[in-house]
Motif scaffolding. Structure first.
Motif, PDB file in Angstrom:
ATOM      1  N   GLY A 197       3.833   5.776  -5.399  1.00  0.00           N
ATOM      2  CA  GLY A 197       4.058   5.609  -6.836  1.00  0.00           C
ATOM      3  C   GLY A 197       5.289   4.776  -7.139  1.00  0.00           C
ATOM      4  O   GLY A 197       5.958   4.963  -8.156  1.00  0.00           O
ATOM      5  N   VAL A 198       5.603   3.852  -6.238  1.00  0.00           N
ATOM      6  CA  VAL A 198       6.773   2.998  -6.426  1.00  0.00           C
ATOM      7  C   VAL A 198       6.294   1.609  -6.869  1.00  0.00           C
ATOM      8  O   VAL A 198       5.288   1.119  -6.369  1.00  0.00           O
ATOM      9  N   ASP A 199       7.036   0.996  -7.800  1.00  0.00           N
ATOM     10  CA  ASP A 199       6.693  -0.355  -8.249  1.00  0.00           C
ATOM     11  C   ASP A 199       7.200  -1.361  -7.216  1.00  0.00           C
ATOM     12  O   ASP A 199       8.397  -1.650  -7.147  1.00  0.00           O
ATOM     13  N   LYS A 220       0.842  -1.212   0.000  1.00  0.00           N
ATOM     14  CA  LYS A 220       0.000   0.000   0.000  1.00  0.00           C
ATOM     15  C   LYS A 220       0.864   1.245   0.000  1.00  0.00           C
ATOM     16  O   LYS A 220       0.593   2.218  -0.699  1.00  0.00           O
ATOM     17  N   LEU A 221       1.906   1.185   0.806  1.00  0.00           N
ATOM     18  CA  LEU A 221       2.810   2.336   0.908  1.00  0.00           C
ATOM     19  C   LEU A 221       3.446   2.619  -0.455  1.00  0.00           C
ATOM     20  O   LEU A 221       3.494   3.762  -0.906  1.00  0.00           O
TER      21      LEU A 221
END
Ligand SMILES: Cc1ncc(C[n+]2csc(CCOP(=O)(O)OP(=O)(O)O)c2C)c(N)n1
Ligand code: SF4
Ligand SMILES: [Mg+2]
Lengths: 397, 339
Positions: free
Chosen positions: B325-327, B319-320
């Motif tokens: 916006g991190v893969d 979720k974080l």
């Protein structure tokens, strides 16, 4: 040709200046009074890019020495500094550093050991290091501290033993005096360039993998220690060599011991560190009264200058051995025992008496040293008798 | 030349090195037959392409590999004492950095420290925590055999509750160790370092991948590897990997990784986890607790709670990552050239 300038500096400032000029590769340090200030000065040099040193601000002195061992084995020119309890905390690793034959410089800004806690000067911390197979020098003042550090690098790298430079906490570390500094280039030429191949087996020589710190069973341990023993005795010549080389660039010629008015002296006082000035004052006052007295200062504490001491005492009738630390063993402080052992082969057997002084920063005055001379003279002449070999010089009973 | 796999087999890794059968830790050392340490050390070191300098804490690994005048180490190696493996490698790395900066050294070298659980969880914890805090560029590997084996098996803070050790015997009043094990991997992750992981030697692909992943980060990295000890846990030497496997299958030893102390991934999720009894029963040092259901229950509870906690952390990380916006998946992949 070396250019020199005279600057008013504290002992710690002078030491920091030596560290800057040498431009050590790694300094692994942990703060403790009275060394703290020194590391603060040096940290400024690091922060301002005046040195290339990687200052590793560790979490304690045990790790400081562990990191120094790692850095020195890697092939870096390495230093740390501490005092009192910090020295006590790193003792396990002091033995390891010398057992691995690593050149490392340790500044011991001498401080008492707890309990009771005292941040002030005595030599108890240094006495914890006396059997560690570290070379050990005692500086009398800021000038000597500065000089000793410059020489220490060279002695240590030639001998492949680590080295301690002692100077008295607060008395030297925090007092301002005139210090004659050499120029940077002269210092750098004297100590020579860094690089991993200053030592025979650097860890970072990755094409030639080496093992540091193996276990030795009873079949080899003694041989390892014997090699260390034999090589440690070679340190005398190396120290002399470096003292000579240093005289050429500085004009100041050091010796293992410094003698003052000993030529015709019947009674001789021996001390280490900053109290030597006071001891000389006591000698002057007693000389003015017609007493034939002299003084000896120990500069090279380890290995102990036994021959030089025996020679200096070869005509003395009585010796005042001044210990700035007690051994609590009924037979005298550490220096007393060293002096006594040094006279083993002497024909002349002067009366030796031991005085404990200057503990936990207790100020010393020439009157007290004069009293010590008087006591030794009376003992030697049979006027006084003694129950113990050791007594406290300054105490409120 | 063998076809390059995503992660090379140990034999292939070994074939890259020339001497001592290709092993950084050569045969001929004095560890017990069946000891879990040698495969861990070789898997770790063979997974690193660059030359390494290694430091090691006092313990089984150290006393059996450098015995004067011989050595099993085919890489530059230093042992200083029990508590300083991290501080020592920090010093070596500091030397490396500054000599490079001064233009006095030009090789690419990596730094690895090995410590047992005693030298890592206990006496060396201060030095480890501080070396990590200072940001030295190194990998610390704890080979965790859950006790002081070199000194004949005393408890460490990695020893599990109920286990027999010489300092926590099984008596009338006390049944083995009274306290649960300390969760050091969590503590290391809480340092916020680039990479923290738990691994087991039987899943060597996972371990070597983790080492490669770790080495792709600059800064401190920590991997905790469970190491079954045949002598003190008292199982047959041929069962070492079976023990490691059971530890993972019972979820006693979760295999997971953490990036930056905030993204968690559990690498192995046993579909049908085995009851803890199976793992305990395989170890005479511990199986007396099977007579005490309340202790077994406590152990199972600890295992389940930790497992659920880990899964929750994993969920939370996903979720974080999404929020940032991190893969998430990409975070745990090896950098391209390693694939
Ligand atoms: C300062 C210090 N304290 C105690 C010891 C004794 N000692 C050596 S190894 C060891 C236990 C090591 O345990 P661990 O780190 O788990 O490694 P293992 O032996 O299990 O491989 C102990 C207690 C020591 N060498 N140094
Ligand atoms: S006692 Fe255990 S950890 Fe030590 S060498 Fe033997 S099997 Fe390995
Ligand atoms: Mg262990």
């Amino acid at each position: 040709m070396a250019t020199k300038k005279v600057v008013a500096l504290t002992g710690n400032q002078a030491a920091a200046e030596a560290m800057r000029q040498i431009n050590f590769d790694v300094a692994a340090v942990y703060p403790i009074s009275p060394q703290t200030e020194l590391m603060g000065f040096f940290a400024e040099y690091v922060a301002n890019g005046e040195v290339d040193t990687d200052m590793v601000a560790v979490e304690g002195e045990h790790s400081a020495m562990a990191a120094c061992i790692g850095a020195a084995a890697a092939g870096a020119r390495t230093i740390t500094a501490s005092a009192g309890p910090g020295i006590a905390y790193m003792v396990e690793n002091l033995y390891i550093a010398s057992g691995m034959r690593l050149p490392i410089v340790l500044l011991d800004v001498n401080r008492a050991l707890s309990a009771p806690l005292s941040i002030h000067c005595d030599h108890a911390d240094s006495m914890l290091t006396r059997d560690t197979s570290w070379i050990s020098l005692f500086a009398e003042n800021a000038q000597e501290a500065y000089h000793h550090i410059l020489m220490a690098v060279k002695i240590s790298e030639k001998a492949m033993f680590p080295i301690i430079v002692n100077y008295d906490g607060y008395i030297v570390s925090h007092s301002i005096e005139n210090v004659e500094l050499l120029d940077d280039e002269t210092v750098q030429n004297f100590v020579g360039p860094s690089g991993i191949h200053r030592i025979p087996y650097p860890l970072l020589d990755i094409d030639h993998p080496v093992t540091y710190g193996a276990t030795a069973q009873p079949d080899y341990y003694t041989e390892c220690k014997y090699q260390q023993h034999v090589d440690f005795l070679k340190v005398y010549d190396i120290v002399r060599e470096v003292f000579d080389e240093f005289a050429e660039i500085s004009g100041k010629k050091y010796d293992f011991i410094e003698e003052y008015q000993t030529e015709d002296a019947e009674y001789i006082g021996i001390s280490m560190g900053s109290s030597f000035g006071t001891l000389k004052d006591a000698v002057d006052k007693l000389r003015a009264q017609g007493k034939k007295v002299g003084a000896v200062k120990i500069t090279l504490f380890r290995p102990f200058p036994r021959k030089e001491i025996a020679k200096a005492l070869s005509k003395a009738k009585g010796v005042v051995v001044l210990d700035r630390a007690d051994s609590f063993d009924g037979i005298g402080g550490p220096l007393f025992k060293d002096v006594a052992a040094s006279l083993s082969d002497s024909e002349n057997k002067p009366l030796l008496h031991n005085f404990i002084y200057g503990l936990g920063g207790r100020e010393v005055h020439e009157e007290e040293f004069m009293k010590a001379f008087e006591r030794v003279e009376r003992l030697e002449k049979g006027i006084d008798t003694r129950e113990n070999l050791v007594e406290y010089l300054q105490v409120r009973e | 030349m063998a076809k390059k796999r995503p992660i090379a087999l140990l034999a292939e890794l070994a074939s890259n090195k020339e001497d001592f059968g290709g092993m950084p830790l050569a045969p001929g050392h004095r560890m017990c037959i069946g000891c879990g340490i040698p495969p861990i050390v070789n898997e770790v070191l063979l997974a690193i392409d660059e030359p390494v300098v290694v430091s090691t804490a006092t313990g089984c690994l150290e006393v059996t590999t450098g015995v004067y005048p011989v050595t099993a180490w085919n890489v530059p190696w230093i042992h200083v004492n029990f508590q300083s493996a991290a501080a020592v490698i920090g010093g070596v790395e500091a030397a490396y950095k500054v000599l490079k900066k001064k233009g006095l050294y030009d090789k690419e070298v990596k730094f690895v420290a090995f410590g047992g659980d005693g030298g890592t969880y206990d006496i060396g914890f201060q030095s480890l925590s501080a070396t990590v805090e200072r940001g030295h560029d190194f990998l610390y590997v704890c080979y965790n055999n859950e006790g002081y084996q070199n000194t004949g098996y005393q408890k460490s803070s990695a020893t599990p509750i109920g286990a027999y050790t010489k300092t926590t015997p099984v008596g009338k009043e006390k049944i083995g160790k009274q306290e649960p094990r300390k969760d050091l991997t969590m503590i290391m992750a809480a340092h916020g370092i680039p990479y923290t992981a738990q691994a087991a030697p039987h899943i060597y692909r996972d371990l070597t991948k983790k080492v490669k992943k770790a080495m792709s980060f600059k800064g401190p990295k920590f991997i905790n590897v469970l190491q079954p000890c045949t002598l003190s846990w008292r199982f047959a030497p041929e069962d070492t990997m079976r023990l490691a496997k059971l530890a993972v299958e019972t979820r006693y030893w979760p295999v997971y990784e953490v990036i930056d102390g905030k993204y968690w991934k559990v690498n192995v999720k046993p579909k049908r986890p085995k009851p803890i009894e199976e793992y305990i029963a395989a170890q005479p040092r511990w199986k007396h607790v099977l007579k005490y259901p309340e202790i077994v229950e406590k152990i199972q509870k600890e295992v389940d709670e930790k497992w659920n906690h880990l899964l929750a952390l994993e969920e939370m990380s996903k979720k974080l990552a999404e929020k940032e916006g991190v893969d998430y998946e990409k975070l745990f992949e090896l950098p391209k050239e390693e694939n």
